[in-house]
Design a protein around this motif. Sequence first.
Motif, mmCIF file in Angstrom:
data_model
loop_
_atom_site.group_PDB
_atom_site.id
_atom_site.type_symbol
_atom_site.label_atom_id
_atom_site.label_comp_id
_atom_site.label_asym_id
_atom_site.label_seq_id
_atom_site.Cartn_x
_atom_site.Cartn_y
_atom_site.Cartn_z
ATOM 1 N N ALA A 41 0.185 5.140 -2.814
ATOM 2 C CA ALA A 41 1.217 6.173 -2.741
ATOM 3 C C ALA A 41 2.617 5.573 -2.687
ATOM 4 O O ALA A 41 3.584 6.220 -3.083
ATOM 5 N N ASN A 42 2.724 4.342 -2.235
ATOM 6 C CA ASN A 42 4.007 3.671 -2.031
ATOM 7 C C ASN A 42 4.330 2.694 -3.165
ATOM 8 O O ASN A 42 5.054 1.729 -2.961
ATOM 9 N N GLY A 43 3.761 2.932 -4.341
ATOM 10 C CA GLY A 43 4.089 2.091 -5.496
ATOM 11 C C GLY A 43 3.635 0.656 -5.374
ATOM 12 O O GLY A 43 4.253 -0.244 -5.937
ATOM 13 N N GLY A 44 2.547 0.421 -4.628
ATOM 14 C CA GLY A 44 2.012 -0.929 -4.477
ATOM 15 C C GLY A 44 2.538 -1.688 -3.280
ATOM 16 O O GLY A 44 2.110 -2.805 -3.015
ATOM 17 N N VAL A 45 3.453 -1.096 -2.529
ATOM 18 C CA VAL A 45 3.992 -1.739 -1.322
ATOM 19 C C VAL A 45 3.088 -1.367 -0.152
ATOM 20 O O VAL A 45 2.886 -0.188 0.139
ATOM 21 N N HIS A 46 2.536 -2.366 0.499
ATOM 22 C CA HIS A 46 1.670 -2.134 1.651
ATOM 23 C C HIS A 46 2.450 -2.351 2.940
ATOM 24 O O HIS A 46 3.138 -3.361 3.091
ATOM 25 N N CYS A 47 2.355 -1.390 3.851
ATOM 26 C CA CYS A 47 2.960 -1.511 5.176
ATOM 27 C C CYS A 47 1.837 -1.489 6.201
ATOM 28 O O CYS A 47 0.999 -0.585 6.187
ATOM 29 N N GLU A 48 1.806 -2.489 7.059
ATOM 30 C CA GLU A 48 0.798 -2.508 8.116
ATOM 31 C C GLU A 48 0.976 -1.277 8.994
ATOM 32 O O GLU A 48 2.115 -0.886 9.292
ATOM 33 N N PRO A 49 -0.130 -0.642 9.407
ATOM 34 C CA PRO A 49 -0.011 0.541 10.280
ATOM 35 C C PRO A 49 0.738 0.199 11.566
ATOM 36 O O PRO A 49 0.548 -0.874 12.145
ATOM 37 N N LEU A 50 1.583 1.112 11.987
ATOM 38 C CA LEU A 50 2.363 0.937 13.210
ATOM 39 C C LEU A 50 2.331 2.261 13.959
ATOM 40 O O LEU A 50 2.936 3.231 13.527
#
Length: 135
Positions: A41-50
């Motif tokens: 959903a974020n265009g391939g950018v992964h953000c670790e869950p916070l």
Amino acid sequence: MGEAMGYQNADGSDFLLYPSSIIGSQNGSPLTMASVYQTYANGGVHCEPLAILSITDADGNDIAVPQKDCRQAISKEVADGVTYAMEGVLETTSGSRSALDDGRPAAGKTGTSQNNKHTWFAGFTPQAGVRVLAG
């Protein structure tokens, strides 16, 4: 690629590599699945869950919250291609009963894990983010 997008088995076991292995066919937790799908959903950018929104000490003073940890995990083109395929899932196949009626774009995927231990629907919209239903 799955690990780059945050995939890990819920029980800590190694990811089993079989020709038919895909994300979701193993035993990921709902948080893991949401983490992976947000990468698409974020265009391939992964953000670790916070999960921490704010912290205060006993006196009510704010304490700094850890910063987001985001990185380009897969190319935007791959993420967009997967999203396009998952939009079709909501239009004509197994997820069509989960489609939105209000015209918003949405993407998602149904599935089961190994030995039918979990059944899933994971989906996202640009406005509401990622939602995972597991049973």
